[in-house]
Motif scaffolding. Structure first.
Motif, PDB file in Angstrom:
ATOM      1  N   THR A   1       0.823  -1.216   0.000  1.00 41.58           N
ATOM      2  CA  THR A   1       0.000   0.000   0.000  1.00 41.58           C
ATOM      3  C   THR A   1       0.857   1.266   0.000  1.00 41.58           C
ATOM      4  N   GLU A   2       2.195   1.079   0.051  1.00 42.42           N
ATOM      5  CA  GLU A   2       3.160   2.182  -0.004  1.00 42.42           C
ATOM      6  C   GLU A   2       2.984   3.167   1.152  1.00 42.42           C
ATOM      7  N   LEU A   3       2.693   2.622   2.336  1.00 40.47           N
ATOM      8  CA  LEU A   3       2.629   3.443   3.534  1.00 40.47           C
ATOM      9  C   LEU A   3       4.015   3.530   4.148  1.00 40.47           C
ATOM     10  N   HIS A   4       4.270   4.623   4.885  1.00 43.00           N
ATOM     11  CA  HIS A   4       5.561   4.799   5.528  1.00 43.00           C
ATOM     12  C   HIS A   4       5.707   3.795   6.668  1.00 43.00           C
ATOM     13  N   PRO A   5       6.914   3.251   6.892  1.00 42.75           N
ATOM     14  CA  PRO A   5       7.108   2.271   7.971  1.00 42.75           C
ATOM     15  C   PRO A   5       6.664   2.754   9.352  1.00 42.75           C
ATOM     16  N   CYS A   6       6.660   4.068   9.590  1.00 43.64           N
ATOM     17  CA  CYS A   6       6.240   4.566  10.909  1.00 43.64           C
ATOM     18  C   CYS A   6       4.764   4.288  11.181  1.00 43.64           C
ATOM     19  N   LYS A   7       4.014   3.913  10.156  1.00 50.92           N
ATOM     20  CA  LYS A   7       2.581   3.654  10.326  1.00 50.92           C
ATOM     21  C   LYS A   7       2.271   2.176  10.562  1.00 50.92           C
ATOM     22  N   LEU A   8       3.308   1.375  10.824  1.00 50.46           N
ATOM     23  CA  LEU A   8       3.076  -0.053  11.027  1.00 50.46           C
ATOM     24  C   LEU A   8       2.143  -0.316  12.218  1.00 50.46           C
ATOM     25  N   ARG A   9       2.396   0.346  13.346  1.00 51.32           N
ATOM     26  CA  ARG A   9       1.547   0.127  14.522  1.00 51.32           C
ATOM     27  C   ARG A   9       0.126   0.599  14.266  1.00 51.32           C
ATOM     28  N   ALA A  10      -0.028   1.735  13.592  1.00 51.42           N
ATOM     29  CA  ALA A  10      -1.364   2.243  13.274  1.00 51.42           C
ATOM     30  C   ALA A  10      -2.089   1.284  12.337  1.00 51.42           C
ATOM     31  N   LEU A  11      -1.360   0.718  11.372  1.00 53.06           N
ATOM     32  CA  LEU A  11      -1.963  -0.259  10.462  1.00 53.06           C
ATOM     33  C   LEU A  11      -2.414  -1.490  11.237  1.00 53.06           C
ATOM     34  N   ARG A  12      -1.593  -1.913  12.204  1.00 50.36           N
ATOM     35  CA  ARG A  12      -1.977  -3.055  13.032  1.00 50.36           C
ATOM     36  C   ARG A  12      -3.299  -2.781  13.749  1.00 50.36           C
ATOM     37  N   ARG A  13      -3.471  -1.571  14.239  1.00 49.79           N
ATOM     38  CA  ARG A  13      -4.685  -1.218  14.971  1.00 49.79           C
ATOM     39  C   ARG A  13      -5.894  -1.155  14.046  1.00 49.79           C
ATOM     40  N   LEU A  14      -5.696  -0.646  12.832  1.00 52.60           N
ATOM     41  CA  LEU A  14      -6.777  -0.649  11.845  1.00 52.60           C
ATOM     42  C   LEU A  14      -7.166  -2.084  11.495  1.00 52.60           C
ATOM     43  N   MET A  15      -6.159  -2.939  11.265  1.00 57.87           N
ATOM     44  CA  MET A  15      -6.445  -4.329  10.903  1.00 57.87           C
ATOM     45  C   MET A  15      -7.102  -5.076  12.060  1.00 57.87           C
ATOM     46  N   ARG A  16      -6.810  -4.669  13.292  1.00 59.41           N
ATOM     47  CA  ARG A  16      -7.444  -5.312  14.445  1.00 59.41           C
ATOM     48  C   ARG A  16      -8.947  -5.070  14.415  1.00 59.41           C
ATOM     49  N   VAL A  17      -9.368  -3.855  14.102  1.00 60.27           N
ATOM     50  CA  VAL A  17     -10.798  -3.582  13.974  1.00 60.27           C
ATOM     51  C   VAL A  17     -11.390  -4.410  12.844  1.00 60.27           C
ATOM     52  N   LEU A  18     -10.690  -4.452  11.720  1.00 62.72           N
ATOM     53  CA  LEU A  18     -11.217  -5.127  10.530  1.00 62.72           C
ATOM     54  C   LEU A  18     -11.265  -6.649  10.702  1.00 62.72           C
ATOM     55  N   THR A  19     -10.398  -7.202  11.556  1.00 66.18           N
ATOM     56  CA  THR A  19     -10.453  -8.651  11.799  1.00 66.18           C
ATOM     57  C   THR A  19     -11.472  -8.993  12.885  1.00 66.18           C
ATOM     58  N   VAL A  20     -11.491  -8.211  13.954  1.00 69.06           N
ATOM     59  CA  VAL A  20     -12.450  -8.480  15.030  1.00 69.06           C
ATOM     60  C   VAL A  20     -13.880  -8.373  14.518  1.00 69.06           C
TER      61      VAL A  20
ATOM     62  N   ALA B   1      -5.307  10.156   4.337  1.00 66.52           N
ATOM     63  CA  ALA B   1      -4.187  11.102   4.230  1.00 66.52           C
ATOM     64  C   ALA B   1      -3.239  10.937   5.411  1.00 66.52           C
ATOM     65  N   TRP B   2      -3.795  10.722   6.602  1.00 67.62           N
ATOM     66  CA  TRP B   2      -2.963  10.544   7.792  1.00 67.62           C
ATOM     67  C   TRP B   2      -2.116   9.285   7.682  1.00 67.62           C
ATOM     68  N   PHE B   3      -2.692   8.208   7.180  1.00 66.44           N
ATOM     69  CA  PHE B   3      -1.926   6.972   7.029  1.00 66.44           C
ATOM     70  C   PHE B   3      -0.785   7.134   6.032  1.00 66.44           C
ATOM     71  N   ARG B   4      -0.942   8.027   5.066  1.00 69.19           N
ATOM     72  CA  ARG B   4       0.098   8.208   4.050  1.00 69.19           C
ATOM     73  C   ARG B   4       1.168   9.200   4.464  1.00 69.19           C
ATOM     74  N   GLN B   5       0.999   9.871   5.609  1.00 68.72           N
ATOM     75  CA  GLN B   5       2.023  10.779   6.108  1.00 68.72           C
ATOM     76  C   GLN B   5       3.254   9.998   6.555  1.00 68.72           C
ATOM     77  N   GLU B   6       4.397  10.648   6.543  1.00 67.29           N
ATOM     78  CA  GLU B   6       5.638  10.028   7.009  1.00 67.29           C
ATOM     79  C   GLU B   6       5.916  10.386   8.469  1.00 67.29           C
ATOM     80  N   HIS B   7       4.874  10.727   9.211  1.00 66.72           N
ATOM     81  CA  HIS B   7       5.008  11.077  10.623  1.00 66.72           C
ATOM     82  C   HIS B   7       3.645  10.894  11.277  1.00 66.72           C
TER      83      HIS B   7
END
Length: 376
Positions: free
Chosen positions: A60-79, A148-154
């Motif tokens: 998805t070409e997201l910045h590595p700093c968003k790994l934890r945020a992606l995990r939290r999004l995926m947690r909602v989507l899996t639960v 947009a927030w997920f695509r930020q590098e911070h």
């Protein structure tokens, strides 16, 4: 009589969980819109129908700093059933943390999420139709800005700040109406949750405590309930000057204007109710270090009492899936609002250790919350 009272309490707590679940259900739509906007179903599909978090992040070409945020999004989507997840053991025999190990989890498409794959040659895709259904979410400020927030590098600013041009904390502090809504809401929550906490574990938690500071305690709702249940405990509240200035004058607890990031008044124990989930790990460690300076030694009853969510605790029973959904949806809510975090046990343990604490004890209470006693 006792059985009837217990039955009534359990019914109220179940209704409370249902209330929270209903009020946060829009988070499911936001998470679904974010998954579509970021191309997560396609990323999993192009990995053969199963992908780890780092693989989804790269695709998805997201910045590595968003790994934890992606995990939290995926947690909602899996639960909530959009994707499934299978935990894979990490390679090697090193002491990987749970957070690291979760990166090895493989997320898979389900029958539901296969409809979200934007495969032009497939007649089964309903991704365009789902974008139509989610149009109010996708075109809303929060729907637009979460991608947009997920695509930020911070991490800064938060989704809320992207949407409104200022952080949520600034709105609470500078807006009189918003500040009143915040404090009235927190007081109402304390009136419901704190008496239940006191019934469940009050004697064990507050035994041996002579004085207590409720840090970030607003207008003193929680501290007042604790003082009423345990008159021998001298209770005070620390909060920002503008919060203390708006507190009712008839409070029976001492209100202290100050900043928990600067210092905390000395007491046997410190109480933190729904405070730490508003802050990232670094800020939590800073707050907890100030707590450490304020409290008594452990052999004199010193401890920090945290009343907050411990994600996933006691939710192995499938009948509690709605409660877990509520927790993970609220986690996404605090992430969007002020980059806050709802934590699982290993995430709590990490910040306790970094702040210099030696031990902790989790006491599950009915509902979405737990009490954590943290010892110096």
């Amino acid at each position: 009589m006792a059985l009837m009272e217990e039955s009534t309490t359990q019914g109220l707590l179940q209704a409370h969980d249902e209330f929270w679940h209903l009020s946060l259900s829009y988070i499911k739509s936001i998470a679904l819109a974010a998954a579509l906007g970021l191309g997560i179903p396609d990323a999993i599909h192009h990995h053969g129908g199963g992908a780890t978090l780092p693989e989804i992040l790269a695709k998805t070409e997201l910045h590595p700093c968003k790994l934890r945020a992606l995990r939290r999004l995926m947690r909602v989507l899996t639960v909530t059933g959009t994707f499934s997840v299978v935990q894979q053991p990490p390679a090697g025999d090193d002491d990987s943390t749970v957070a690291d190990a979760s990166d090895e989890a493989v997320y898979r498409l389900t029958a539901t999420s296969r409809f979200l794959v934007s495969d032009e040659v497939s007649s089964a895709t309903l991704a365009p139709y789902m974008r139509l259904v989610l149009l109010p979410i996708i075109f809303s400020p929060v729907g637009e800005h979460i991608c947009a927030w997920f695509r930020q590098e911070h991490h800064e600013p938060s989704v809320f700040a992207l949407e409104f041009g200022q952080q949520a904390a600034t709105v609470w502090e500078e807006g009189a109406d918003a500040n009143a809504i915040l404090n009235e809401g927190l007081a109402a929550q304390s009136r419901f949750l704190v008496p239940d906490m006191l019934r469940e574990c009050g004697e064990a938690v507050f035994r041996g405590i002579d004085s207590l500071v409720d840090v970030g305690g607003g207008h003193g709702g929680a501290a007042t309930a604790i003082a009423a249940a345990f008159p021998h405990v001298k209770c005070s509240v620390l909060d920002l000057p503008h919060v203390v200035a708006g507190a009712p004058s008839d409070s029976n607890v001492q209100l202290v204007a100050g900043d928990m990031f600067q210092s905390i008044p000395p007491a046997t124990a410190v109480f933190l109710k729904n405070v730490l989930h508003d802050w990232g790990d670094d800020e939590c460690v800073e707050i907890l270090k100030n707590c450490m300076q304020a409290i008594s030694p452990r052999d004199a009853g010193g401890k920090v009492i945290v009343m907050d969510v411990v994600l996933g605790l006691g939710h192995d029973d499938k009948s509690n899936i709605k409660r877990l959904e509520t927790q993970v949806m609220f986690d996404l809510f605090v992430m969007m609002g002020n980059n806050g975090v709802e934590r699982d046990e290993q995430e709590w343990k990490k910040i306790f250790i970094e702040a210099g604490f030696k031990d902790y004890k989790i006491i599950p209470i009915a509902g979405t919350h737990s009490v954590i006693e943290v010892y110096p």
